[in-house]
Design an enzyme around this catalytic site. Sequence first.
Site, PDB file in Angstrom:
ATOM      1  N   GLY B  79      16.692  16.474 -14.848  1.00 27.70           N
ATOM      2  CA  GLY B  79      17.688  16.897 -15.823  1.00 27.70           C
ATOM      3  C   GLY B  79      18.978  17.331 -15.151  1.00 27.70           C
ATOM      4  O   GLY B  79      20.069  17.051 -15.638  1.00 27.70           O
ATOM      5  N   ALA B 208      11.633  14.707 -17.977  1.00 31.01           N
ATOM      6  CA  ALA B 208      10.261  14.402 -18.400  1.00 31.01           C
ATOM      7  C   ALA B 208       9.332  15.603 -18.291  1.00 31.01           C
ATOM      8  O   ALA B 208       8.431  15.771 -19.113  1.00 31.01           O
ATOM      9  CB  ALA B 208       9.711  13.231 -17.574  1.00 31.01           C
ATOM     10  N   HIS B 209       9.531  16.450 -17.273  1.00 36.63           N
ATOM     11  CA  HIS B 209       8.569  17.541 -17.055  1.00 36.63           C
ATOM     12  C   HIS B 209       8.731  18.654 -18.080  1.00 36.63           C
ATOM     13  O   HIS B 209       8.018  19.655 -18.018  1.00 36.63           O
ATOM     14  CB  HIS B 209       8.676  18.084 -15.623  1.00 36.63           C
ATOM     15  CG  HIS B 209       9.839  18.990 -15.386  1.00 36.63           C
ATOM     16  ND1 HIS B 209       9.695  20.300 -15.056  1.00 36.63           N
ATOM     17  CD2 HIS B 209      11.163  18.767 -15.458  1.00 36.63           C
ATOM     18  CE1 HIS B 209      10.885  20.856 -14.919  1.00 36.63           C
ATOM     19  NE2 HIS B 209      11.797  19.940 -15.138  1.00 36.63           N
ATOM     20  N   THR B 245      16.078   2.795  -5.141  1.00 41.92           N
ATOM     21  CA  THR B 245      14.827   2.175  -5.567  1.00 41.92           C
ATOM     22  C   THR B 245      14.203   3.032  -6.663  1.00 41.92           C
ATOM     23  O   THR B 245      14.061   4.244  -6.514  1.00 41.92           O
ATOM     24  CB  THR B 245      13.865   2.065  -4.365  1.00 41.92           C
ATOM     25  OG1 THR B 245      14.474   1.223  -3.383  1.00 41.92           O
ATOM     26  CG2 THR B 245      12.530   1.470  -4.784  1.00 41.92           C
ATOM     27  N   CYS B 332      15.837  28.177 -12.564  1.00 41.98           N
ATOM     28  CA  CYS B 332      16.874  27.845 -11.589  1.00 41.98           C
ATOM     29  C   CYS B 332      17.713  29.049 -11.199  1.00 41.98           C
ATOM     30  O   CYS B 332      18.463  29.001 -10.244  1.00 41.98           O
ATOM     31  CB  CYS B 332      17.772  26.753 -12.136  1.00 41.98           C
ATOM     32  SG  CYS B 332      16.842  25.283 -12.520  1.00 41.98           S
TER      33      CYS B 332
END
Lengths: 404, 404
Positions: B79, B208-209, B245, B332
């Site tokens: 994010g 996603a988490h 990648t 954070c």
Amino acid sequence: MNIIPGDGMRKCYFDYVATNPLHPEVLNTMMPYFKEEFGNPLSIYEPGQRAKKAIEEAREQVASMINARPSTIIFTSSGAEANSFALKGMAIAKQNQGNHVIVSRVEHHSILSSARFLEKSGFVVTYLPVDKYGFVDPEAVKDSITKETIVISIIHASSEIGTIEPIKEIAIVAQERNITMHTDAVATTGNIPIDVKDLGVDLLSMAAHQFYGPKGAGALYVKRGVRIVPLICGGIQEGGRRAGTENVPAIVGMGKAAEIAKSGMSRRIEHCKKLRDKIIEGVLKIPNVHLTGHHGNRLPHHASFVVEFIEGEAMLLMLSMKGIYSASGSACTSKALKSSPVLLSIGIPTALAQGSIVFSLGMSNTEEEVDYFLEEFPRIINRLREMSPFMKKKEGGSKCYTGG
Amino acid sequence: MNIIPGDGMRKCYFDYVATNPLHPEVLNTMMPYFKEEFGNPLSIYEPGQRAKKAIEEAREQVASMINARPSTIIFTSSGAEANSFALKGMAIAKQNQGNHVIVSRVEHHSILSSARFLEKSGFVVTYLPVDKYGFVDPEAVKDSITKETIVISIIHASSEIGTIEPIKEIAIVAQERNITMHTDAVATTGNIPIDVKDLGVDLLSMAAHQFYGPKGAGALYVKRGVRIVPLICGGIQEGGRRAGTENVPAIVGMGKAAEIAKSGMSRRIEHCKKLRDKIIEGVLKIPNVHLTGHHGNRLPHHASFVVEFIEGEAMLLMLSMKGIYSASGSACTSKALKSSPVLLSIGIPTALAQGSIVFSLGMSNTEEEVDYFLEEFPRIINRLREMSPFMKKKEGGSKCYTGG
């Protein structure tokens, strides 16, 4: 070891520079962090602190592989991120001291694109030429330095041609003039011994999936005292230099992969070199095929060629029908359908550059696979040349490039 | 479900905004991509093309969750990356049209830090105030717009206070003036229904988490036709907008997590809301404890408070000794040991902001866990207050903040 699933046909994966399979031990080490050990490393309770500890252990493992202090390792999500971060972050950090950046013409796209970004932001970039093997000349680096030069970034080895650059010599030039020096070591880290103190660079990029580690994990080594402006801004992760909730399983996997790479390096090199040399010897017996990059001073797992009169993509498809997987250049450019700037920079004409093909090896490959490949490849080339309009022209007497 | 390993003591994980455990079905979907399906999605042979197909399926799943077209989804590593990419990428893309950027004071660090980066690069940033619930006023957005305004970025919901912002109303203001509008929806995506067409934003960040997907996978929605300059420069991955990648397993996992989030959303919301309301009701019975953020219009899995006379970290440690895991703010910032700018912005005095605590819930939590917590938490507060110098001062008659 047959690592590709399939229909029972023999499968030879000769594209290790595109990506590696994950080492089974690496995956085992990652697994708990997909399950019960899912804590956020910034959380102060036990599960968070266990995740934090796992990351710090991985940092030690990665640092140890390149003889660095753990605090110099910043985890990223990929080699491309490490490269973008390095080039932009160094240049912006030093923009008050000058505006000139030096890179080579054999850099990876992530450096070349970042360089173009910097040009649009007012920096001046020198793209150094290379010789026919792809070598950057340290003297040319010296000559291109101006009073404005703040950053030099030269790739350690291009995954397109395999040539290993004289980074140590170039780093001496940079050090003497107090210019920050970065090397993109994505293709080399974990594949050949790297000692950052010996190399003398200030920054070095790496990617775990180039040494049997997971995708989604890269790192940037930043020597103590070297300033860098974050690319991903935000929280205090990675010492405030790279924000975002840490990808704990991938980082843990990168650490384990680094540990295994370090301990198994000489065995891996020996295994790959033997197969590589067999491929080079065998392929060069085919008429009008040329090795690209230097013969001796190249990645131990890398053999690259240009094949006259045919296109790389046709070879790739025919090879893949025989279960042989290879690349026509860097995976990041193969679909761009442009001539590779790296091949053009070593003097390969545009038409011949279309016939580029790269075979890269790993621990799963066997001599039997190489034998099978060396049986099939000449037949494929013959068949394609029979269909080639370029070949017919040649027979008709028109002028052709025959290599140098 | 007891999802934390341990010593047999009851464990209550109440820190879902820090990170989620991976849904077991998500992990199952990822597993083949850690093993035999390890191809690079840019490779043209079969295993590469299967990886490519898996990524495109994940793109459809993520797009479907927010009612977008697949081509509008750019996968990132987090994010924070999506936020940095969005704010810098939009501003740089539109720098010829103006230099003014609007954000709010309740943004995540990844937006605030990116805004400060832009300020250093010559942009002018307005940091909009919020009311006592943390709401950004669409009228205030309108009033702060100048001829130079090119970008507005307002968070969908802060993970520190839970308040859901009136993004739709703000997006209308932006649309009318042809200003690009981004929302950081990391805390909301997968947790409340999101329809980008209805919201009307041009860009939207997700991770996603935050919805039982893997760490290392985020995405940025970029509406068709909206220009953005890449943050990670290089190859042609993600339509040339994000190089590197692809982290195939993580992307595949994010897709599966999005699919599950979409289909199970109403059930998840109902489950979490019930527990959240029970926590809010129970905790507010403790004297001198105040809810932060809005009571009704907040994240369904989120309850946040300030507790007078004690420090968040002490509460966290005492709670964790009882097996209850929570946070004192955003993960954070929790270790930055600074007062949270978000709490200060809603008018919480610095001293009281130290007593911040956040409980966030998920599908693993049960009513029994909440009962256990509601038994333990008042005792912990009492014990800490008995030791608190602030509390003693209060008894001695000095002035204290008692909430509003």
